[in-house]
Design a protein around this motif. Structure first.
Motif, short mmCIF file in Angstrom:
data_model
loop_
_atom_site.label_atom_id
_atom_site.label_comp_id
_atom_site.label_asym_id
_atom_site.label_seq_id
_atom_site.Cartn_x
_atom_site.Cartn_y
_atom_site.Cartn_z
N MET A 1 7.01 -24.40 -19.30
CA MET A 1 5.89 -25.13 -20.25
C MET A 1 6.28 -26.47 -20.63
SD MET A 1 3.22 -23.60 -20.05
CE MET A 1 2.50 -24.67 -20.93
N LEU A 2 7.62 -26.60 -21.14
CA LEU A 2 8.11 -28.06 -21.29
C LEU A 2 8.04 -29.11 -20.38
CD1 LEU A 2 10.74 -27.48 -23.97
CD2 LEU A 2 8.63 -28.57 -24.38
N LEU A 3 8.42 -28.50 -19.25
CA LEU A 3 8.52 -29.41 -17.93
C LEU A 3 7.03 -29.67 -17.35
CD1 LEU A 3 11.30 -27.85 -15.96
CD2 LEU A 3 11.22 -29.89 -16.81
N ILE A 4 6.24 -28.68 -17.64
CA ILE A 4 4.76 -28.74 -17.10
C ILE A 4 4.09 -29.90 -18.06
CG2 ILE A 4 2.27 -27.66 -16.90
CD1 ILE A 4 3.93 -25.09 -16.10
N SER A 5 4.17 -29.73 -19.40
CA SER A 5 3.68 -30.68 -20.17
C SER A 5 4.26 -32.34 -19.84
CB SER A 5 4.22 -30.38 -21.66
OG SER A 5 3.53 -29.10 -22.04
N LEU A 6 5.70 -32.39 -19.60
CA LEU A 6 6.23 -33.71 -19.77
C LEU A 6 5.53 -34.15 -18.20
CD1 LEU A 6 8.45 -35.54 -20.16
CD2 LEU A 6 10.03 -34.13 -18.53
N VAL A 7 5.44 -33.37 -17.16
CA VAL A 7 4.68 -34.11 -15.92
C VAL A 7 3.13 -34.41 -16.22
CG1 VAL A 7 3.89 -33.55 -13.73
CG2 VAL A 7 6.16 -32.73 -14.47
N SER A 8 2.40 -33.63 -17.15
CA SER A 8 1.13 -33.66 -17.13
C SER A 8 0.96 -35.27 -18.20
CB SER A 8 0.52 -32.78 -18.04
OG SER A 8 0.79 -31.54 -17.22
N LEU A 9 2.10 -35.31 -19.13
CA LEU A 9 2.00 -36.27 -20.09
C LEU A 9 2.15 -37.71 -19.21
CD1 LEU A 9 3.47 -34.93 -23.01
CD2 LEU A 9 1.29 -35.42 -22.73
N ILE A 10 3.02 -37.65 -18.30
CA ILE A 10 3.44 -38.94 -17.55
C ILE A 10 2.41 -39.30 -16.73
CG2 ILE A 10 4.79 -39.75 -15.80
CD1 ILE A 10 7.15 -37.74 -16.82
N VAL A 11 1.60 -38.34 -16.08
CA VAL A 11 0.28 -38.58 -15.33
C VAL A 11 -0.76 -39.22 -16.32
CG1 VAL A 11 -1.53 -37.71 -14.07
CG2 VAL A 11 0.82 -36.87 -13.63
N TYR A 12 -0.86 -38.49 -17.55
CA TYR A 12 -2.12 -39.13 -18.37
C TYR A 12 -1.50 -40.59 -18.94
CZ TYR A 12 -4.66 -39.16 -22.89
OH TYR A 12 -5.81 -39.66 -23.58
N LEU A 13 -0.20 -40.83 -19.09
CA LEU A 13 0.14 -42.22 -19.85
C LEU A 13 -0.14 -43.20 -18.67
CD1 LEU A 13 1.54 -43.73 -21.98
CD2 LEU A 13 3.68 -43.08 -21.02
N ILE A 28 -0.46 -31.42 -29.49
CA ILE A 28 -1.32 -30.19 -29.13
C ILE A 28 -0.32 -29.40 -28.15
CG2 ILE A 28 -3.35 -29.52 -28.09
CD1 ILE A 28 -4.86 -31.84 -29.12
N SER A 29 0.06 -30.25 -27.19
CA SER A 29 0.96 -29.50 -26.37
C SER A 29 2.13 -28.83 -26.84
CB SER A 29 1.33 -30.47 -25.19
OG SER A 29 2.18 -29.77 -24.40
N LEU A 36 3.74 -20.07 -27.68
CA LEU A 36 4.21 -19.10 -26.94
C LEU A 36 5.67 -18.76 -27.20
CD1 LEU A 36 3.08 -21.10 -23.42
CD2 LEU A 36 2.12 -19.08 -24.45
N ALA A 37 6.45 -19.72 -27.63
CA ALA A 37 7.64 -19.18 -28.20
C ALA A 37 7.78 -17.97 -29.12
CB ALA A 37 8.40 -20.50 -28.59
#
Length: 453
Positions: A1-13, A28-29, A36-37
């Motif tokens: 999930m951290l990797l998915i969040s990282l990629v999503s945030l890079i695209v958003y930025l 929020i992410s 989940l943890a």
């Protein structure tokens, strides 16, 4: 999930340069990942291994993972508001999430190969975070110093890993633990002695601590709050989980040097960040004894330490954000005598945090020290118990120095200062938890016992 969040945030930025929206989305992410943890605690009755046993998720490291997620989330929330002095950097949230990946993976590492990779992942992101405000000369200076000293520690870790593999042909930590049960080769133990020295260097504990005092003083206050808490928690948790591999005598030597130096040196300090840096060394010195004993008091102490220091830095940031004459743009509060604010509630909260560090009951700091001392006495380590008591009393003097300065503001009748609503809410939540933690302490200890056993 951290990797998915990282990629999503890079695209958003890439498409939305609004820093505040980006930081809020990151928060929020992380909040969702923390949930989940927490839900994954139900899986802890069996050990989970990943990537050919390179990582393991067990009852021992699952509470640490959740704590690290909450710590980074708490610090990231500060960037979601408009700050008076430090301008929000659009890269800070992204770098913190990259660093968080390394922080979370380190307690779960089960092999020497990913150990070095993960430590470098968290270290290099920390170097960049330290110098992310590159318009500040001191921040850049601190980042370079951090990089140089961190590089030396990384060389020691890599050298140790290579020597262990050369002597045993093994890299898996579980296999190495089994190997040690049937072999007493001094060369192997010396190799792991180099590893523990490298990790002590990374944490900035005595006698390898001078660089940490300088780096914490140079960097902006917000960055100091981040680098002084999360990295130490992650590395110390790795040592705690794998204590069977390490020489307890080296750890106890670091314990004695840390509590002596960190109790004595701040008596001659006037800068708030230097005093808090020594305070961190002192607290992690206490924590070393729980690590050596592999006692569950470790979890309670790391919880109270993290909670107290997060709240202290929030108070300093709040006071600095509303200072009329800041010492600098990056660190509005430098010296203890600059802790001036016409807000009695914030002053009282700050004083309560310092009382917790001193060990005044019923605050968490008292229970953290109490359970460590009880564990030491049960194991026959009376000298270490006495050392904690004596040097805690000595450390009380420099905590009292800060309390005296804060108490003088209680009679200040100047214009009242109102804090930002988000900061007020966060400080309120943390102080309620800090004051009322003793009420849930029996339940917390029972839960840890069930989880770990």
């Amino acid at each position: 999930m951290l990797l998915i969040s990282l990629v999503s945030l890079i695209v958003y930025l890439a498409y939305n340069p609004n820093t505040q929206h980006y930081n809020r989305l990151s928060s929020i992410s992380l909040l969702f990942i923390s949930y989940l943890a927490w839900e994954c605690l139900n899986l802890q009755y069996t050990n989970i291994t990943l990537f050919n046993d390179w990582f393991k998720y067990t009852p021992g490291n699952s509470p640490i993972v959740i704590l690290l997620l909450i710590l980074v989330l708490s610090l990231l929330l500060y960037t979601t508001i408009i700050n008076k002095f430090i301008t929000n950097n659009k890269w800070i949230a992204l770098l913190m999430i990259i660093n968080l990946i390394g922080l979370v993976l380190l307690p779960m590492v089960n092999d020497l190969i990913p150990l070095y990779v993960v430590i470098e992942l968290q270290s290099y992101s920390l170097y960049i975070i330290t110098g992310v405000y590159n318009k500040s000369y001191n921040a850049t200076r601190g980042a370079i110093l951090y990089f140089v000293t961190g590089g030396i520690a990384s060389v020691l870790i890599l050298l140790s890993s290579a020597e262990v593999y050369h002597e045993t042909g093994l890299t898996n930590l579980n296999e190495l633990s089994t190997y040690y049960l049937f072999n007493s080769n001094d060369t192997i133990f010396n190799s792991f002695n180099i590893l523990i020295i490298g990790l002590i260097f990374k944490m900035g504990l005595a006698p390898l601590h001078s660089w940490s005092i300088a780096v914490y003083s140079y960097t902006p206050t917000y960055i100091t709050a981040y680098i002084s808490i999360v990295a130490k928690v992650s590395i110390m948790s790795f040592i705690y989980i794998n204590i069977a591999l390490f020489n307890s005598q080296i750890l106890l030597l670091s314990f004695y040097l840390s509590i002596i130096i960190a109790a004595y040196m701040p008596l001659y300090q006037v800068t708030i960040k230097s005093i808090l840096a020594y305070s961190g060394i002192l607290n992690f010195g206490y924590l070393i004894t729980a690590v050596v004993l592999a006692d569950q008091a470790y979890y309670l102490y790391i919880l109270q330490y993290s909670l107290t220091h997060i709240l202290i830095f929030y108070c300093i940031l709040a006071i600095g954000s509303y200072s009329i004459k800041p010492a600098s743009q990056w660190s509005p509060i430098v010296n203890v005598n600059e802790l001036i604010l016409n807000n009695n509630t914030l002053i009282i909260i700050f004083i309560i945090c310092l009382f917790s560090l001193i060990g005044i009951p019923p605050l968490p700091g008292f229970y953290g020290k109490y359970y460590i001392i009880v564990a030491l006495m049960d194991s026959g380590l009376y000298l270490e118990s006495l050392g904690i008591i004596i040097f805690s009393v000595i450390a009380t003097y420099y905590y009292a120095y800060i309390i005296k300065q804060l108490a003088t503001n209680l009679n200040n009748n100047g214009d009242k200062v109102l804090l930002n609503s988000t900061i007020s809410l966060l400080i309120s939540i943390y102080i309620v938890i800090l004051i009322s933690l003793y009420l849930i302490l029996p339940t917390l200890l029972e839960g840890l016992t069930l989880l770990l056993n």
